[in-house]
Design a protein around this motif. Structure first.
Motif, short mmCIF file in Angstrom:
data_model
loop_
_atom_site.label_atom_id
_atom_site.label_comp_id
_atom_site.label_asym_id
_atom_site.label_seq_id
_atom_site.Cartn_x
_atom_site.Cartn_y
_atom_site.Cartn_z
N ASP A 250 0.82 -1.21 0.00
CA ASP A 250 0.00 0.00 0.00
C ASP A 250 0.85 1.26 0.00
OD1 ASP A 250 -2.02 -1.80 0.16
OD2 ASP A 250 -2.69 -1.25 2.17
N LEU A 251 1.91 1.26 0.79
CA LEU A 251 2.76 2.44 0.90
C LEU A 251 3.40 2.78 -0.44
CD1 LEU A 251 4.14 4.65 2.54
CD2 LEU A 251 5.91 2.99 3.18
N LEU A 252 3.85 1.77 -1.15
CA LEU A 252 4.48 2.00 -2.45
C LEU A 252 3.47 2.55 -3.45
CD1 LEU A 252 6.96 1.83 -4.21
CD2 LEU A 252 6.44 -0.58 -4.65
N ILE A 253 2.26 2.01 -3.44
CA ILE A 253 1.22 2.51 -4.35
C ILE A 253 0.90 3.96 -4.03
CG2 ILE A 253 -1.21 2.27 -5.00
CD1 ILE A 253 -0.96 -0.72 -4.55
N MET A 254 0.82 4.29 -2.75
CA MET A 254 0.52 5.66 -2.34
C MET A 254 1.59 6.63 -2.82
SD MET A 254 -0.38 7.15 1.43
CE MET A 254 -1.94 6.28 1.38
N LEU A 255 2.83 6.26 -2.63
CA LEU A 255 3.93 7.13 -3.06
C LEU A 255 3.94 7.30 -4.57
CD1 LEU A 255 6.79 5.86 -0.70
CD2 LEU A 255 5.53 8.02 -0.54
N LEU A 256 3.73 6.19 -5.29
CA LEU A 256 3.74 6.25 -6.75
C LEU A 256 2.60 7.14 -7.27
CD1 LEU A 256 4.52 2.53 -7.70
CD2 LEU A 256 5.97 4.53 -8.13
N LEU A 257 1.41 6.93 -6.74
CA LEU A 257 0.26 7.71 -7.20
C LEU A 257 0.41 9.18 -6.85
CD1 LEU A 257 -2.77 5.35 -6.41
CD2 LEU A 257 -1.85 5.95 -8.65
N PHE A 258 0.77 9.47 -5.61
CA PHE A 258 0.84 10.86 -5.17
C PHE A 258 1.90 11.64 -5.92
CE2 PHE A 258 2.60 14.16 -2.33
CZ PHE A 258 1.47 14.95 -2.20
N PHE A 259 3.13 11.11 -5.94
CA PHE A 259 4.22 11.86 -6.57
C PHE A 259 4.11 11.85 -8.09
CE2 PHE A 259 6.11 10.91 -2.36
CZ PHE A 259 6.34 12.21 -1.96
N SER A 260 3.59 10.76 -8.65
CA SER A 260 3.42 10.73 -10.10
C SER A 260 2.38 11.75 -10.54
CB SER A 260 2.99 9.33 -10.56
OG SER A 260 4.00 8.39 -10.30
N LEU A 261 1.26 11.79 -9.82
CA LEU A 261 0.22 12.76 -10.17
C LEU A 261 0.72 14.19 -9.98
CD1 LEU A 261 -2.96 11.10 -8.58
CD2 LEU A 261 -2.43 11.36 -11.02
N GLN A 262 1.50 14.43 -8.92
CA GLN A 262 2.02 15.77 -8.69
C GLN A 262 2.98 16.19 -9.78
OE1 GLN A 262 1.24 18.04 -5.79
NE2 GLN A 262 1.89 19.17 -7.60
N ILE A 263 3.83 15.26 -10.23
CA ILE A 263 4.77 15.56 -11.31
C ILE A 263 4.03 15.85 -12.61
CG2 ILE A 263 6.57 14.57 -12.79
CD1 ILE A 263 7.59 13.08 -10.31
N TRP A 264 3.03 15.01 -12.93
CA TRP A 264 2.25 15.24 -14.15
C TRP A 264 1.50 16.57 -14.09
CZ3 TRP A 264 -0.13 9.67 -13.91
CH2 TRP A 264 0.85 8.75 -14.33
#
Length: 229
Positions: free
Chosen positions: A62-76
């Motif tokens: 879960d933690l990895l998914i959260m980091l990927l989604l949050f930071f990926s969306l912020q970068i995009w």
């Protein structure tokens, strides 16, 4: 004072955690119903998409998914605003937490609802259709009430786990129970004491939740136990 002036902040953090959990639960239930319907669909593509969704979520922490989604969306989002020459837009931690937890636990609710749907006798649905009910009436009057009786144990388990998972959102900046109690502990040099306070708050939330779940199980079991006896 016992909480050394941090009582109001801890209360705000508690409300933020409860809000996060409830909104995430709502999104997860919606995604779970959609996912379960897709898994039981006659369309092969929908079944494969739903299976891929649940397999991916249950295989990655879960933690990895959260980091990927949050930071990926912020970068995009940053790249998009830069391309349009607009001011940078920061994703709200609460919104990010709701989206991420709802997306993650939607996979677990998919399996919960799929099993519950399959537990409802098909003959009752056929009888409802023969009686003249439209699909909406069949769902609301026959399928949903019985499905909920079978799904409630799984719903309760998912809810309890989701409450604990809200602690993960503190790493992306949400001022929740964990964030507030950890900050209070560091500033007051009583980290253990405030960690215990945070644990007790989570325990209180889950205890109250258990009471509600027990009431719901009794509510949806009305008429069933008597018939079985």
């Amino acid at each position: 004072m016992l909480l050394q002036g941090y009582g109001s902040l801890i209360l705000e953090g508690t409300f933020a955690t409860i809000k996060l959990a409830l909104l995430s639960m709502l999104l997860a239930v919606v995604l779970g119903l959609i996912g379960a319907s897709a898994k039981l669909s006659k369309q092969r593509l929908l079944r494969h998409l739903a299976a891929g969704y649940t397999t991916l979520i249950r295989s990655v922490p879960d933690l990895l998914i959260m980091l990927l989604l949050f930071f990926s969306l912020q970068i995009w989002l940053n790249n998009f605003t830069e391309w349009l020459k607009l001011e940078q837009i920061d994703i709200n931690p609460l919104a990010a937490g709701v989206f991420t937890l709802g997306f993650i636990y939607g996979a677990y609710f998919t399996e919960t609802f799929r099993g519950a749907f399959q537990s409802v006798p098909a003959g009752q649905l056929e009888a409802a259709i023969a009686y003249g009910m439209n699909p909406r009436q069949v769902f609301m009057r026959v399928l949903f009430p019985q499905m909920m009786r079978f799904a409630l144990p799984g719903i309760g388990n998912n809810w309890q786990v989701l409450i604990k998972a809200t602690a993960l959102v503190s790493i992306i900046g949400l001022i929740d129970i964990v964030k507030v109690t950890q900050d209070a502990g560091k500033h007051s040099m009583q980290l253990f004491f405030f960690s215990i306070i945070g644990a007790l708050i989570y325990l209180a939330i889950t205890t109250l939740s258990n009471g509600v779940l027990i009431w719901l199980e009794r509510r949806y079991a009305i008429g069933v136990r008597g018939a079985q006896l």
